[in-house]
Each structure stands twice: as C-alpha cells, then as structure tokens.
Design an enzyme around this catalytic site. Structure first.
Site, PDB file in Angstrom:
ATOM      1  N   MET A   2      35.925  29.517  44.949  1.00 26.57           N
ATOM      2  CA  MET A   2      37.364  29.257  44.797  1.00 26.57           C
ATOM      3  C   MET A   2      37.699  28.609  43.472  1.00 26.57           C
ATOM      4  O   MET A   2      37.210  27.521  43.159  1.00 26.57           O
ATOM      5  CB  MET A   2      37.858  28.375  45.946  1.00 26.57           C
ATOM      6  CG  MET A   2      38.077  29.165  47.228  1.00 26.57           C
ATOM      7  SD  MET A   2      38.659  28.127  48.553  1.00 26.57           S
ATOM      8  CE  MET A   2      37.244  27.091  48.840  1.00 26.57           C
ATOM      9  N   THR A   3      38.539  29.298  42.722  1.00 25.88           N
ATOM     10  CA  THR A   3      39.064  28.781  41.457  1.00 25.88           C
ATOM     11  C   THR A   3      39.919  27.559  41.723  1.00 25.88           C
ATOM     12  O   THR A   3      40.792  27.593  42.586  1.00 25.88           O
ATOM     13  CB  THR A   3      39.900  29.899  40.798  1.00 25.88           C
ATOM     14  OG1 THR A   3      38.995  30.941  40.429  1.00 25.88           O
ATOM     15  CG2 THR A   3      40.650  29.406  39.585  1.00 25.88           C
ATOM     16  N   HIS A   6      30.900  38.564  40.559  1.00 27.29           N
ATOM     17  CA  HIS A   6      32.242  38.720  41.153  1.00 27.29           C
ATOM     18  C   HIS A   6      32.736  40.160  40.949  1.00 27.29           C
ATOM     19  O   HIS A   6      33.561  40.440  40.090  1.00 27.29           O
ATOM     20  CB  HIS A   6      33.201  37.724  40.516  1.00 27.29           C
ATOM     21  CG  HIS A   6      34.507  37.594  41.241  1.00 27.29           C
ATOM     22  ND1 HIS A   6      34.847  38.397  42.303  1.00 27.29           N
ATOM     23  CD2 HIS A   6      35.553  36.753  41.061  1.00 27.29           C
ATOM     24  CE1 HIS A   6      36.058  38.047  42.730  1.00 27.29           C
ATOM     25  NE2 HIS A   6      36.504  37.059  41.997  1.00 27.29           N
ATOM     26  N   ASN A   8      37.919  41.793  44.446  1.00 25.61           N
ATOM     27  CA  ASN A   8      39.285  41.274  44.276  1.00 25.61           C
ATOM     28  C   ASN A   8      40.065  41.783  43.066  1.00 25.61           C
ATOM     29  O   ASN A   8      40.854  41.049  42.472  1.00 25.61           O
ATOM     30  CB  ASN A   8      39.241  39.739  44.255  1.00 25.61           C
ATOM     31  CG  ASN A   8      38.722  39.180  45.570  1.00 25.61           C
ATOM     32  OD1 ASN A   8      38.491  39.945  46.501  1.00 25.61           O
ATOM     33  ND2 ASN A   8      38.551  37.871  45.657  1.00 25.61           N
ATOM     34  N   TYR A  61      39.099  42.583  40.036  1.00 24.81           N
ATOM     35  CA  TYR A  61      38.678  42.215  38.680  1.00 24.81           C
ATOM     36  C   TYR A  61      37.833  43.332  38.062  1.00 24.81           C
ATOM     37  O   TYR A  61      37.781  44.432  38.590  1.00 24.81           O
ATOM     38  CB  TYR A  61      37.997  40.834  38.707  1.00 24.81           C
ATOM     39  CG  TYR A  61      38.979  39.776  39.181  1.00 24.81           C
ATOM     40  CD1 TYR A  61      40.136  39.515  38.442  1.00 24.81           C
ATOM     41  CD2 TYR A  61      38.812  39.097  40.380  1.00 24.81           C
ATOM     42  CE1 TYR A  61      41.080  38.587  38.876  1.00 24.81           C
ATOM     43  CE2 TYR A  61      39.753  38.162  40.818  1.00 24.81           C
ATOM     44  CZ  TYR A  61      40.883  37.918  40.062  1.00 24.81           C
ATOM     45  OH  TYR A  61      41.821  37.018  40.498  1.00 24.81           O
ATOM     46  N   ARG A  69      29.675  40.266  45.316  1.00 28.71           N
ATOM     47  CA  ARG A  69      30.804  40.241  46.245  1.00 28.71           C
ATOM     48  C   ARG A  69      31.650  41.505  46.114  1.00 28.71           C
ATOM     49  O   ARG A  69      31.938  41.944  45.001  1.00 28.71           O
ATOM     50  CB  ARG A  69      31.667  39.021  45.908  1.00 28.71           C
ATOM     51  CG  ARG A  69      32.790  38.798  46.871  1.00 28.71           C
ATOM     52  CD  ARG A  69      33.496  37.470  46.657  1.00 28.71           C
ATOM     53  NE  ARG A  69      33.872  36.946  47.958  1.00 28.71           N
ATOM     54  CZ  ARG A  69      34.862  36.096  48.161  1.00 28.71           C
ATOM     55  NH1 ARG A  69      35.565  35.626  47.163  1.00 28.71           N
ATOM     56  NH2 ARG A  69      35.156  35.692  49.382  1.00 28.71           N
ATOM     57  N   GLY A 115      39.513  34.692  56.514  1.00 27.89           N
ATOM     58  CA  GLY A 115      40.238  34.452  57.751  1.00 27.89           C
ATOM     59  C   GLY A 115      39.378  33.981  58.910  1.00 27.89           C
ATOM     60  O   GLY A 115      39.802  34.051  60.066  1.00 27.89           O
ATOM     61  N   GLY A 126      36.688  29.788  52.921  1.00 30.60           N
ATOM     62  CA  GLY A 126      37.398  29.433  51.692  1.00 30.60           C
ATOM     63  C   GLY A 126      38.297  28.233  51.906  1.00 30.60           C
ATOM     64  O   GLY A 126      37.854  27.081  51.838  1.00 30.60           O
TER      65      GLY A 126
HETATM   66  C1  LIG Z   1      42.510  28.476  45.767  1.00 31.74           C
HETATM   67  C2  LIG Z   1      41.719  29.735  45.884  1.00 31.74           C
HETATM   68  C3  LIG Z   1      40.954  30.185  44.821  1.00 31.74           C
HETATM   69  C4  LIG Z   1      40.155  31.333  44.934  1.00 31.74           C
HETATM   70  N1  LIG Z   1      39.358  31.701  43.888  1.00 31.74           N
HETATM   71  C5  LIG Z   1      38.433  32.680  44.043  1.00 31.74           C
HETATM   72  C6  LIG Z   1      37.446  32.925  43.059  1.00 31.74           C
HETATM   73  O1  LIG Z   1      37.349  32.263  42.018  1.00 31.74           O
HETATM   74  N2  LIG Z   1      36.569  33.936  43.299  1.00 31.74           N
HETATM   75  C7  LIG Z   1      36.609  34.691  44.438  1.00 31.74           C
HETATM   76  O2  LIG Z   1      35.791  35.586  44.608  1.00 31.74           O
HETATM   77  N3  LIG Z   1      37.527  34.463  45.391  1.00 31.74           N
HETATM   78  C8  LIG Z   1      38.414  33.461  45.240  1.00 31.74           C
HETATM   79  N4  LIG Z   1      39.296  33.164  46.251  1.00 31.74           N
HETATM   80  C9  LIG Z   1      39.203  33.899  47.532  1.00 31.74           C
HETATM   81  C10 LIG Z   1      38.319  33.131  48.522  1.00 31.74           C
HETATM   82  O3  LIG Z   1      36.963  33.121  48.110  1.00 31.74           O
HETATM   83  C11 LIG Z   1      38.393  33.763  49.921  1.00 31.74           C
HETATM   84  O4  LIG Z   1      38.004  35.106  49.825  1.00 31.74           O
HETATM   85  C12 LIG Z   1      39.777  33.694  50.528  1.00 31.74           C
HETATM   86  O5  LIG Z   1      40.309  32.369  50.438  1.00 31.74           O
HETATM   87  C13 LIG Z   1      39.759  34.127  52.007  1.00 31.74           C
HETATM   88  O6  LIG Z   1      38.891  33.282  52.752  1.00 31.74           O
HETATM   89  P1  LIG Z   1      39.477  32.125  53.723  1.00 31.74           P
HETATM   90  O7  LIG Z   1      40.380  32.826  54.710  1.00 31.74           O
HETATM   91  O8  LIG Z   1      38.275  31.508  54.377  1.00 31.74           O
HETATM   92  O9  LIG Z   1      40.246  31.168  52.860  1.00 31.74           O
HETATM   93  C14 LIG Z   1      40.146  32.059  46.148  1.00 31.74           C
HETATM   94  C15 LIG Z   1      40.950  31.624  47.217  1.00 31.74           C
HETATM   95  C16 LIG Z   1      41.709  30.477  47.104  1.00 31.74           C
HETATM   96  C17 LIG Z   1      42.514  30.005  48.294  1.00 31.74           C
END
Ligand SMILES: Cc1cc2nc3c(=O)[nH]c(=O)nc-3n(C[C@H](O)[C@H](O)[C@H](O)COP(=O)(O)O)c2cc1C
Length: 366
Positions: A26-27, A177, A180, A182, A229, A301, A322
C-alpha cells in the site's frame, strides 16, 4: 483445538511464515525527502509495528526515475535509497518480521510533471483517460510515448537493478507490481497494447515483457525470492478495459509461471462489480487455483471469516489484507484473540507525516 486456517504456519520456499496473513502493498506517500528514500522514523516504524504479519509487502517502490507516477513514493534505484531501506529491513528483522518490497513502474499512469515535461512511457501511445496524483494534486493523464525497444531493454535492466538493490537492502524478497493498470498490465491488455513487434500482437508477445523481466531478475537474485501480482478482472479502473483476449492472456501467464520456482503469485479478486462485464472472471481464486502449482496469495475485500474460508476451501495458501492493516497494526493478534478491528481513516491514506500512519492502536498486543 485446531488453529484457524489463517494462523497456521507456512513454508514460503524456505522462508518460514508463522501465519498465512500478508500485509498487502500500500502506497502511503510518506517519502517526503528529496532522495525519495524510506527512513527509519517513518517507514521503519510503520513496518516494524506490523511485524507479526506472516509476510509484509511494502508499498510500491519505483525502480527508476521514469517509473514514478505518484507523489512522495519511495524508490529503490540508487545508493541512498538502498541505505534507507536497509534500516527498515533491519528494524523488521530485529523483531522477527519478514518483508518483501514491491517493485513498481506506473507506465502511462504518470504525468509530464514528474518527468521534466516529457511524456510518460507505455506499451503504446494510448491515453488511459485517467488521473495522476502529482505534486500539484490530481491531473488528467496524457497520451504516453510508445516505448522503443531500447526503452524496453533499459526498463528490464532497471527491474534487475532494483532486484539486486532489494537483496543488498536485506529484503526477504520482491514482488513485481504487474497489476492494477500499471506498466506490465498495459502490455498485457490488447486495449492498451497495439504494438506489432515482439512485445505485442498476440497473447504470447504481450506477456513477453513480464517474462523478460523475470528472466533478467533471476540472474541477479534467487528466483525463489521473486513474487508477482496480477489483477486479471480489472475493468474500468486505472484506465484498464478488458476484451475477449484479456482472461486468456492471464491464463497463459499463470500457466507459464509454473515453469519457474517463484516465491508466490499474488492475485486480486475484482476491485469492482464485474458481473455485467462480458469477459470478466468473477471468482479469481477459484479460477486460477487449478492453473497455478505454486504458492497462491489472494487479496481484496477479505475479512477474517472469508480469509479462513478461502484457505480451508483450498483456493489459496495466503491471504493479503490491505486497508485492515492500515488501522490494525496488530491484525494477527486481533484475529487470534477475537478483538474487534479499528476503522481506517481515508483522509490520511496519502498525507505526509505520522498522523494516520504510526498512531493506530495495537490493543490486542500485550
Ligand atoms: C491506500 C492504498 C494504497 C495502495 N497502494 C498499492 C500499491 O502501492 N501497490 C499495490 O499493488 N496495491 C496497492 N493498493 C491496493 C491494495 O494492495 C489492495 O489490493 C486493496 O486495498 C484491496 O485489498 P483490501 O480490500 O484488503 O483493502 C493500495 C490500496 C490502498 C487502500
């Protein structure tokens, strides 16, 4: 009494995980220093607080100056950045944690403001018609430059360099990565890749860039430490549009990954409702588990109940959480003790400093 599935240990290609819970990448946009490096007081403390995860995966970290597309994200391409990450991995290892770094190139999901006015790079010159988070706020994306073969070669080297740097910095492994919307995803989908050379025009050719990167990386680090991923049913987000070849492309990629001895394949369930999208697969873990022979991590999710179930059903080995990890540094202990989860605050996801970053409670940890 049998342990719940999420809390059972796991052997990740020789790396012993005490549970099946991963922290999803997570960024958090806290690398506000000029070198764009991770530091002990911010990223170090943040990942250390979450040490009990079976596996921590860092935020996306750019592999070069060209790879960046969001404000204040850390890099892993030069010495000072490696030194910064070294402090982070040491802090995590001192408390017996395990940590992979996510290696990132955003491709066309960037903006000329990050590149001295130059266009960002992509598989083809097709604008994702999305937005980029620049130092001056959100701006519309532009039509990118189609990568020349030289650009592609250089980018492959950048990933290998980042992989080597990650080993020097003490990471337990890396996650490419390729998800998503990219750069890698831009190569995979025919709607964003209209190339007619060896990197486009057929499923095999659109997947080639990824495999060239993996092949280059395993020359400089053990392939057992490389994960990656994918988000096959991403549609209508981050400029991605699926077509009839999208899922067959991912099927091909996943099957071909069986020829490697990688750390893991990290898949995301659809980020939005794709029940009306004609070419989408709605249940990603169920679709890909039979195709992939190695370790499969699933995300998006999940809560404790769904996480336990997906492992018990045999559809995944590991589950990445996440947003729950943003507000629950002690997520593992909360699952262990049945302590209610704290809610995350979206307003502080990407703001500088410690607020909303280091100040979430660890109330299930004694
Ligand atoms: C604040 C934020 C930053 C994220 N940054 C990235 C990232 O840098 N790389 C990535 O692959 N996914 C990123 N994601 C996606 C998460 O890894 C994850 O796939 C997404 O939040 C869904 O999972 P969750 O339902 O458990 O939150 C980000 C999600 C959030 C909420």
């Amino acid at each position: 009494m049998n342990k719940q599935a999420l809390l059972q240990d796991y052997n990740l290609n020789g790396l012993k995980l005490p549970n099946r819970i991963a922290m999803a990448p997570m960024t958090r946009s806290r690398a506000t220093n000029p070198e764009k490096k991770a530091t002990a007081d911010l990223q170090g403390e943040y990942y250390k607080q979450r040490f009990s995860a079976g596996l921590l995966i860092t935020e996306g970290s750019q592999v070069s100056e060209e790879a960046v597309g969001y404000v204040n994200t850390p890099g892993i391409y030069f010495k000072e950045q490696v030194e910064g990450w070294k402090e982070v991995t040491q802090m995590v290892h001192e408390v017996n944690g395990r940590i992979f770094i996510q290696l990132w190139h955003v491709g066309r999901m960037s903006h000329p403001d990050f590149h001295n006015g130059k266009k960002p790079l992509s598989a083809s010159a097709i604008n994702p018609n999305s937005q980029s988070y620049t130092p001056d706020g959100f701006k519309d994306t532009v039509t990118p430059k189609e990568m020349s073969l030289e650009d592609i070669k250089r980018t492959i080297k950048d990933f290998a360099n980042a992989g080597k740097n990650a080993m020097d910095a003490g990471f337990d492994g890396v996650e490419i990565h390729s998800s998503n919307g990219y750069l890698f995803h831009q190569f995979f989908n025919a709607t964003s890749n209209t190339r007619e050379d060896e990197y486009g025009g057929s499923i095999e050719k659109r997947a080639k860039f990824l495999f060239d990167v993996i092949d280059a990386m395993k020359e400089v680090m053990p392939e057992q430490k490389i994960g990656l991923r994918l988000n096959p049913s991403l549609h209508g987000i981050f400029g991605m549009e699926m077509d009839e070849e999208t899922i067959p492309t991912f099927d091909y990629i996943v099957s071909k990954l069986n020829n490697y001895d990688l750390a893991y394949l990290h898949l995301s369930e659809p980020f939005n409702d794709v029940s009306e999208v004609p070419y989408a697969v709605e249940e990603i873990a169920k679709h890909y588990r039979p195709l992939y022979k190695g370790t499969l991590m699933i995300n998006a999710g999940f809560d404790q109940e769904k996480g336990n179930k997906v492992i018990e059903d045999g559809d995944a080995d590991l589950v990445a959480f996440g947003k729950p990890y943003i507000s629950n540094p002690d997520l593992v202990e909360r699952f262990e003790k049945g302590v209610e989860l704290s809610k995350w605050d979206e307003d502080t996801f990407y703001v500088p400093g410690k607020e909303g970053y280091l100040d979430y409670e660890t109330k299930a940890r004694t």
